[in-house]
Design a protein around this motif. Structure first.
Motif, PDB file in Angstrom:
ATOM      1  N   VAL A  20      29.793 -43.537  16.637  1.00 51.52           N
ATOM      2  CA  VAL A  20      28.648 -44.369  16.269  1.00 51.52           C
ATOM      3  C   VAL A  20      27.407 -43.677  16.796  1.00 51.52           C
ATOM      4  O   VAL A  20      27.294 -43.408  17.992  1.00 51.52           O
ATOM      5  CB  VAL A  20      28.757 -45.785  16.856  1.00 51.52           C
ATOM      6  N   TYR A  21      26.504 -43.375  15.888  1.00 52.76           N
ATOM      7  CA  TYR A  21      25.245 -42.741  16.251  1.00 52.76           C
ATOM      8  C   TYR A  21      24.136 -43.769  16.073  1.00 52.76           C
ATOM      9  O   TYR A  21      23.966 -44.332  14.993  1.00 52.76           O
ATOM     10  CB  TYR A  21      24.973 -41.534  15.351  1.00 52.76           C
ATOM     11  N   GLY A  22      23.399 -44.027  17.138  1.00 53.61           N
ATOM     12  CA  GLY A  22      22.292 -44.970  17.074  1.00 53.61           C
ATOM     13  C   GLY A  22      20.977 -44.224  17.045  1.00 53.61           C
ATOM     14  O   GLY A  22      20.792 -43.240  17.766  1.00 53.61           O
ATOM     15  N   PHE A  23      20.083 -44.695  16.208  1.00 48.80           N
ATOM     16  CA  PHE A  23      18.770 -44.092  16.079  1.00 48.80           C
ATOM     17  C   PHE A  23      17.720 -45.077  16.582  1.00 48.80           C
ATOM     18  O   PHE A  23      17.828 -46.276  16.353  1.00 48.80           O
ATOM     19  CB  PHE A  23      18.491 -43.722  14.616  1.00 48.80           C
ATOM     20  N   ASP A  24      16.713 -44.566  17.234  1.00 44.51           N
ATOM     21  CA  ASP A  24      15.643 -45.396  17.758  1.00 44.51           C
ATOM     22  C   ASP A  24      14.694 -45.731  16.619  1.00 44.51           C
ATOM     23  O   ASP A  24      14.249 -44.839  15.902  1.00 44.51           O
ATOM     24  CB  ASP A  24      14.904 -44.630  18.859  1.00 44.51           C
ATOM     25  N   ASP A  25      14.392 -47.017  16.451  1.00 40.84           N
ATOM     26  CA  ASP A  25      13.512 -47.409  15.357  1.00 40.84           C
ATOM     27  C   ASP A  25      12.039 -47.364  15.739  1.00 40.84           C
ATOM     28  O   ASP A  25      11.190 -47.761  14.964  1.00 40.84           O
ATOM     29  CB  ASP A  25      13.893 -48.794  14.817  1.00 40.84           C
ATOM     30  N   LYS A  26      11.720 -46.876  16.919  1.00 40.73           N
ATOM     31  CA  LYS A  26      10.316 -46.748  17.319  1.00 40.73           C
ATOM     32  C   LYS A  26       9.703 -45.554  16.605  1.00 40.73           C
ATOM     33  O   LYS A  26      10.310 -44.520  16.452  1.00 40.73           O
ATOM     34  CB  LYS A  26      10.213 -46.552  18.828  1.00 40.73           C
ATOM     35  N   THR A  27       8.482 -45.710  16.201  1.00 48.35           N
ATOM     36  CA  THR A  27       7.786 -44.604  15.522  1.00 48.35           C
ATOM     37  C   THR A  27       6.775 -43.954  16.421  1.00 48.35           C
ATOM     38  O   THR A  27       6.356 -44.464  17.392  1.00 48.35           O
ATOM     39  CB  THR A  27       7.077 -45.108  14.247  1.00 48.35           C
TER      40      THR A  27
END
Length: 144
Positions: free
Chosen positions: A137-144
């Motif tokens: 499971v790869y999680g990506f940060d939704d902060k821009t």
């Protein structure tokens, strides 16, 4: 990796990849944070399904294929076509309506796959029931 680690992730989106003991590889791009499973509707009931139409399924081996949300086809929109993601202390599910595209047990050891109305996918592995050899499971940060 335990189920509790996955269910507490606050990353969005996540990429979930499964390799079965039969070397089949498939997964899902999950558009929403998994902690949304704890949100409540306007009546105070926990929402069973959550997510958005950006969620999709894929198969990598033995065949490559992508299964996007059927809601992108205006002729296919109904409630069952909006069952993207669900999770509780006993399972993780992606896709719903007349079957679950991916279902995993609380120990993340066994799963099943079937056709579902959300993605109009075939079962993602030949036996439908599978034992998980590897789960990533790869999680990506939704902060821009």
């Amino acid at each position: 990796m335990s189920f509790k680690v996955i269910s507490k992730e606050k990353h969005a989106p996540t990429l979930l990849m499964i390799k079965t003991c039969n070397n089949e590889v498939f997964g899902a791009y999950c558009s929403s944070k998994w902690n949304e499973r704890n949100q409540k509707d306007e009546r105070g009931n926990r929402m069973a399904y959550f997510g958005t139409g950006e969620t999709f399924l894929f198969s990598l081996y033995p065949e490559r294929a992508k299964y996007p949300w059927v809601g992108m086809d205006v002729n296919s929109v109904n409630h069952s076509a909006e069952l993207f993601m669900a999770a509780d202390t006993k399972m993780v599910t992606i896709g719903g309506g007349d079957g679950q595209a991916i279902w995993m047990d609380e120990n993340i050891r066994y799963g099943k796959t079937d056709r579902c109305l959300t993605f109009n996918n075939p079962p993602l592995c030949s036996g439908r029931d599978f034992e998980i050899r590897v789960l990533e499971v790869y999680g990506f940060d939704d902060k821009t």
